[in-house]
Design a protein around this motif. Structure first.
Motif, mmCIF file in Angstrom:
data_model
loop_
_atom_site.group_PDB
_atom_site.id
_atom_site.type_symbol
_atom_site.label_atom_id
_atom_site.label_comp_id
_atom_site.label_asym_id
_atom_site.label_seq_id
_atom_site.Cartn_x
_atom_site.Cartn_y
_atom_site.Cartn_z
ATOM 1 N N THR A 65 0.825 -1.202 0.000
ATOM 2 C CA THR A 65 0.000 0.000 0.000
ATOM 3 C C THR A 65 0.863 1.257 0.000
ATOM 4 O O THR A 65 1.699 1.447 0.883
ATOM 5 N N THR A 117 0.625 5.182 0.371
ATOM 6 C CA THR A 117 -0.247 6.253 0.845
ATOM 7 C C THR A 117 0.267 7.584 0.313
ATOM 8 O O THR A 117 1.442 7.923 0.489
ATOM 9 N N TYR A 118 -0.657 8.335 -0.298
ATOM 10 C CA TYR A 118 -0.268 9.485 -1.124
ATOM 11 C C TYR A 118 -0.993 10.751 -0.663
ATOM 12 O O TYR A 118 -2.212 10.768 -0.504
ATOM 13 N N GLU A 148 -0.456 11.480 -9.872
ATOM 14 C CA GLU A 148 -0.685 10.320 -9.029
ATOM 15 C C GLU A 148 0.508 9.384 -9.093
ATOM 16 O O GLU A 148 1.158 9.245 -10.142
ATOM 17 N N THR A 176 3.005 6.053 -9.178
ATOM 18 C CA THR A 176 3.070 4.859 -10.024
ATOM 19 C C THR A 176 3.945 3.820 -9.328
ATOM 20 O O THR A 176 4.963 4.153 -8.713
ATOM 21 N N GLU A 217 -4.816 -0.781 -7.399
ATOM 22 C CA GLU A 217 -6.149 -0.257 -7.111
ATOM 23 C C GLU A 217 -6.033 1.076 -6.373
ATOM 24 O O GLU A 217 -5.287 1.195 -5.393
ATOM 25 N N LYS A 218 -6.776 2.078 -6.852
ATOM 26 C CA LYS A 218 -6.814 3.381 -6.189
ATOM 27 C C LYS A 218 -7.945 3.391 -5.176
ATOM 28 O O LYS A 218 -9.086 3.068 -5.500
ATOM 29 N N ASP A 276 -9.854 5.919 -2.811
ATOM 30 C CA ASP A 276 -10.049 7.343 -2.496
ATOM 31 C C ASP A 276 -10.224 7.553 -0.999
ATOM 32 O O ASP A 276 -10.720 6.687 -0.267
ATOM 33 N N ILE A 307 -5.038 9.423 -0.072
ATOM 34 C CA ILE A 307 -5.362 8.478 -1.136
ATOM 35 C C ILE A 307 -4.387 7.305 -1.058
ATOM 36 O O ILE A 307 -3.205 7.484 -0.756
ATOM 37 N N LYS A 308 -4.881 6.117 -1.336
ATOM 38 C CA LYS A 308 -4.031 4.930 -1.304
ATOM 39 C C LYS A 308 -3.998 4.271 -2.678
ATOM 40 O O LYS A 308 -5.010 4.223 -3.376
ATOM 41 N N PHE A 309 -2.835 3.787 -3.031
ATOM 42 C CA PHE A 309 -2.658 3.003 -4.259
ATOM 43 C C PHE A 309 -2.120 1.639 -3.830
ATOM 44 O O PHE A 309 -0.978 1.522 -3.380
ATOM 45 N N CYS A 320 7.140 2.846 -5.116
ATOM 46 C CA CYS A 320 6.019 3.737 -5.393
ATOM 47 C C CYS A 320 6.597 5.140 -5.569
ATOM 48 O O CYS A 320 7.276 5.658 -4.674
#
Length: 289
Positions: free
Chosen positions: A37, A39-40, A48, A50, A63-64, A66, A70-72, A89
Motif C-alpha cells: 500500500t 499512501t499518497y 498520481e 506509479t 487499485e486506487k 479514495d 489516497i491509497k494506491f 512507489c
C-alpha cells in the motif's frame, strides 16, 4: 489465498508536513499473495504515484482507494520466484520526485536444494537443504516423520548450521526420505521439502572367497543403485599384484555387462571371464569397483 499486508507511506516532498517512511521488507510464501500500500498526499499539480518493479512500470494489479490520504494498493497474487525484488512507489511534481521502495522476498526452496543423495552402507553422509528468505528456524524430520534432535543416536546437527544433517553411519535403517522444514515467525510461514537417502552397493559372486578365485572360470560383479540415478555405473575389475590394489585389468578374455531394474533399484552385472580354469599365472585376488 492469504494476504500479508505491508504499507508503503509516501508523501510528496513539496508538502510542508510530508515525509517518506521506509517500511520493513516483507516475506511471502510461494503461491500466496501480498498487498503493498502506497499512501499518497496530493499537493498542487502533482501526478498520481506509479508502482515500479525495479525500473519497469507496473501496469496491472494496482487499485486506487479514495480518501484522505489516497491509497494506491498493489496486489501480488499467487507469487512465484520471479516476484522477488524491489517495488517502488513514485510520485512526481514537476522536477521533484518522492518515492519509497520495499523488498519482497518469496520464501521457498532454493533451486540448489538436493533431492536425492546416493551413499553407501557404513559411511558418514551429510544431507543439506537450502531456502530463500533466511528462515528463523530449521528442523529435520526422519523417514519416520519424527523430528530429529542432536541427542539422537546416529545423527548430528551443528548449532548455527541447521541446514546440514549428518547421518554418522549409513545403515539400512537410516535410508528413506528426510524432510527439512523452514519456519518464519513474522509472518507465520512454513516451507518444507524432502531429501531421499539411497544406497549404492557392489557385490562379488559367491565363487570368490576373500577375493581369491578357486575353480571358477567366470567372476561376476553386481552393482545395485537407485532408479533415480540417471546414468549406469562403470564397473571395472582389478587384480591384486604385489599388494597393489589398483592394477586395472584391461586385457582379458572379455568383460560382459547387462542390466535390469525394478521400481526402486537397478542392477548392473559385469562378468570377467577366463579362457580356462585359472592357473598360477591367472589365479589370485580380484575385486571390482
Amino acid at each position: 489465498m492469504r494476504l500479508h499486508g505491508v504499507a508503503v507511506f509516501l508523501a510528496l516532498l513539496l508538502a510542508a508536513d510530508s515525509a517518506v517512511t521506509v517500511p520493513e521488507n516483507t516475506i511471502v510464501k510461494m503461491g500466496e499473495g501480498v498487498k503493498l500500500t502506497c499512501t499518497y498526499t496530493a499537493e498542487g499539480d502533482s501526478k498520481e504515484p506509479t508502482w515500479y518493479k525495479g525500473t519497469k512500470k507496473i501496469e496491472t494489479g494496482v487499485e486506487k482507494v479514495d480518501g484522505t490520504p489516497i491509497k494506491f494498493v498493489l496486489t501480488l497474487s499467487d507469487v512465484k520466484a520471479e516476484d522477488d525484488g524491489d517495488y517502488t512507489c513514485r510520485a512526481e511534481d514537476g522536477s521533484n520526485t518522492a518515492d519509497n521502495t520495499v523488498s519482497v522476498v518469496v520464501a521457498r526452496i532454493s533451486d540448489n536444494h538436493e533431492k536425492d543423495v546416493i551413499s553407501i552402507i557404513g559411511v558418514e553422509q551429510q544431507l543439506t537443504c537450502d531456502f530463500i528468505g533466511s528462515p528463523d528456524k530449521i528442523k529435520w524430520k526422519g523417514p519416520d516423520e519424527v523430528v530429529i534432535t542432536d541427542d539422537m543416536d546416529n545423527y548430528e546437527i551443528e548449532s548455527g548450521k541447521e541446514t546440514i544433517l549428518t547421518v554418522t553411519i549409513v545403515t539400512e535403517e537410516s535410508l528413506g526420505k528426510y524432510t527439512c522444514v523452514a519456519e518464519w515467525d513474522s509472518p507465520s510461514i512454513t516451507v518444507e521439502d524432502g531429501v531421499t537417502l539411497e544406497i549404492f552397493s557392489v557385490e562379488m559372486n559367491a565363487q570368490t572367497v576373500c577375493g581369491a578365485v578357486r575353480s571358477a572360470a567366470v567372476i561376476t560383479c553386481t552393482a545395485t543403485y537407485p532408479d533415480s540415478q540417471a546414468n549406469d555405473p562403470s564397473i571395472n575389475f582389478y587384480k591384486v599384484i604385489a599388494n597393489d590394489f589398483d592394477t586395472f585389468i584391461s586385457d582379458t578374455n572379455g568383460i560382459a555387462t547387462s542390466g535390469s531394474k525394478d521400481d526402486t533399484y537397478k542392477t548392473w552385472v559385469a562378468t570377467l571371464s577366463f579362457s580356462s580354469i585359472p592357473d598360477s599365472a591367472t589365479g589370485g585376488e580380484y575385486y571390482c569397483k
